[in-house]
Scaffold this active site. Sequence first.
Site, short mmCIF file in Angstrom:
data_model
loop_
_atom_site.label_atom_id
_atom_site.label_comp_id
_atom_site.label_asym_id
_atom_site.label_seq_id
_atom_site.Cartn_x
_atom_site.Cartn_y
_atom_site.Cartn_z
N LYS A 114 0.83 -1.21 0.00
CA LYS A 114 0.00 0.00 0.00
C LYS A 114 0.86 1.26 0.00
O LYS A 114 0.55 2.22 -0.69
CB LYS A 114 -0.98 -0.01 1.18
CG LYS A 114 -2.15 -0.95 0.91
CD LYS A 114 -3.22 -0.90 1.97
CE LYS A 114 -4.37 -1.84 1.59
NZ LYS A 114 -5.31 -2.04 2.70
N LYS A 195 -2.77 -9.44 -8.74
CA LYS A 195 -4.12 -9.90 -8.38
C LYS A 195 -5.18 -8.88 -8.80
O LYS A 195 -4.92 -7.67 -8.87
CB LYS A 195 -4.22 -10.20 -6.88
CG LYS A 195 -4.19 -8.98 -6.00
CD LYS A 195 -4.54 -9.33 -4.55
CE LYS A 195 -4.55 -8.02 -3.74
NZ LYS A 195 -4.93 -8.15 -2.35
N LYS A 198 -9.58 -4.01 -6.14
CA LYS A 198 -10.56 -2.93 -6.23
C LYS A 198 -9.89 -1.58 -6.43
O LYS A 198 -10.54 -0.63 -6.84
CB LYS A 198 -11.47 -2.94 -5.00
CG LYS A 198 -10.74 -2.77 -3.67
CD LYS A 198 -11.71 -2.64 -2.50
CE LYS A 198 -12.29 -3.98 -2.10
NZ LYS A 198 -13.01 -3.95 -0.82
P1 AMP Z 1 -10.75 -6.82 0.06
O1 AMP Z 1 -11.28 -6.53 -1.27
O2 AMP Z 1 -9.27 -6.59 0.13
O3 AMP Z 1 -11.50 -6.20 1.20
O4 AMP Z 1 -10.91 -8.39 0.25
C1 AMP Z 1 -12.09 -9.04 0.61
C2 AMP Z 1 -11.87 -10.55 0.49
O5 AMP Z 1 -11.67 -10.91 -0.88
C3 AMP Z 1 -10.62 -11.05 1.23
O6 AMP Z 1 -10.92 -12.31 1.81
C4 AMP Z 1 -9.60 -11.22 0.15
O7 AMP Z 1 -8.65 -12.22 0.45
C5 AMP Z 1 -10.44 -11.63 -1.05
N1 AMP Z 1 -9.82 -11.19 -2.31
C6 AMP Z 1 -9.49 -9.92 -2.66
N2 AMP Z 1 -8.95 -9.89 -3.89
C7 AMP Z 1 -8.92 -11.18 -4.33
C8 AMP Z 1 -8.50 -11.82 -5.55
N3 AMP Z 1 -7.99 -11.10 -6.56
N4 AMP Z 1 -8.63 -13.15 -5.66
C9 AMP Z 1 -9.16 -13.89 -4.65
N5 AMP Z 1 -9.60 -13.35 -3.49
C10 AMP Z 1 -9.48 -12.02 -3.32
#
Ligand code: AMP
Length: 329
Positions: A114, A195, A198
Amino acid sequence: METNKKVFSGVQPTGNVHLGNYLGAFRNWVALQDDYDAIYCIVDLHGMTVPYDPPEYRRTRLETAKVLLAIGVDPDRSLFYMQSQVPHHAELAWILGTITPTGVLNRMTQYKDKLATGAPANLGLYSYPVLMAADILLFRADLVPVGEDQKQHLEMTRDLAERFNNRFAEVFPIPEPLIPATAARVMSLTEPTAKMSKSDPADKSRILILDSADVIMKKVKSAVTDSEPTVRYDTEAKPGISNLLEIMAACTGRSIDDLVSEYHDAGYGRFKEAVAEAIIETLAPIKSAYERLDDREVARILQKGALDARTQAEVYQSEVRRAVGLDQM
Ligand code: AMP
Ligand code: TRP
């Protein structure tokens, strides 16, 4: 007497909920409700650790809640609430902070990533993993369904739980991560070695849960691939195609081998169309459930969830307060 194992997971309400979130994490959340006491939390204190706009945040908090309900998080079978409405999270984070070595925080890769993308270094962002540990330990979770990227934070949480138990009293069970076998790491469509995220500035890099069928088709068709026109799984040489294969396998429940034997010589155009159709079919029911949700009803669900969570958290936290010498006089 409680007998069921407990599941806890959280998501930041920073908008742009995407296919990676769904396949890597949220789909599991829904399935786990059948067999566990599930607790699902919108971690809106975590979401504030990078620059954000308050009016926009109000909108994405609600949107995230609606997406989760549309996906199938069921407030009658799980505890579902916003982190900021339950002050025990922040209190426990403070207590855990007193036993967290800064050397451990310095090694957190998400923090370093980050900073590398320009987020200002502040205490909130630095102590993000401690608040996450507090989330998980507050209700004594046994199992934490997350994507691959959260593994390091989970290891730190386990460490802190052990540290606390040794230093004060056996209060916390040691939580296990639950990482899915397929789609644990859905990759970006424009840069398939990173990956799907968002926060990527390129809209085309991700499929949003609420994207229309047209948009999904366009994004998949423009996904970066390679110039050797056979469909096969090879994450080194063919990261783009391998990612599409993983996505299609996760959406259809078919194995990668099975997909490769069907599409090996189909050409990228036809393969991409099939991938897009599988995604569209997977997301269509979620999108229509989302559209049927009433904002006021969702607010009511969240208020009730927060009330229940505060009541339960108070009981759990009094055990922690006692252990550390902060019990009532
Ligand atoms: P976040 O968007 O960072 O709040 O993540 C929410 C959930 O989605 C967490 O459990 C992350 O590990 C999962 N996650 C986020 N990005 C990915 C991705 N590209 N592939 C698989 N899981 C993801
Ligand atoms: N850090 C997680 C993510 O970015 C979100 C999160 C916060 C979380 N607290 C949690 C996930 C507790 C699981 C359990 O995805």
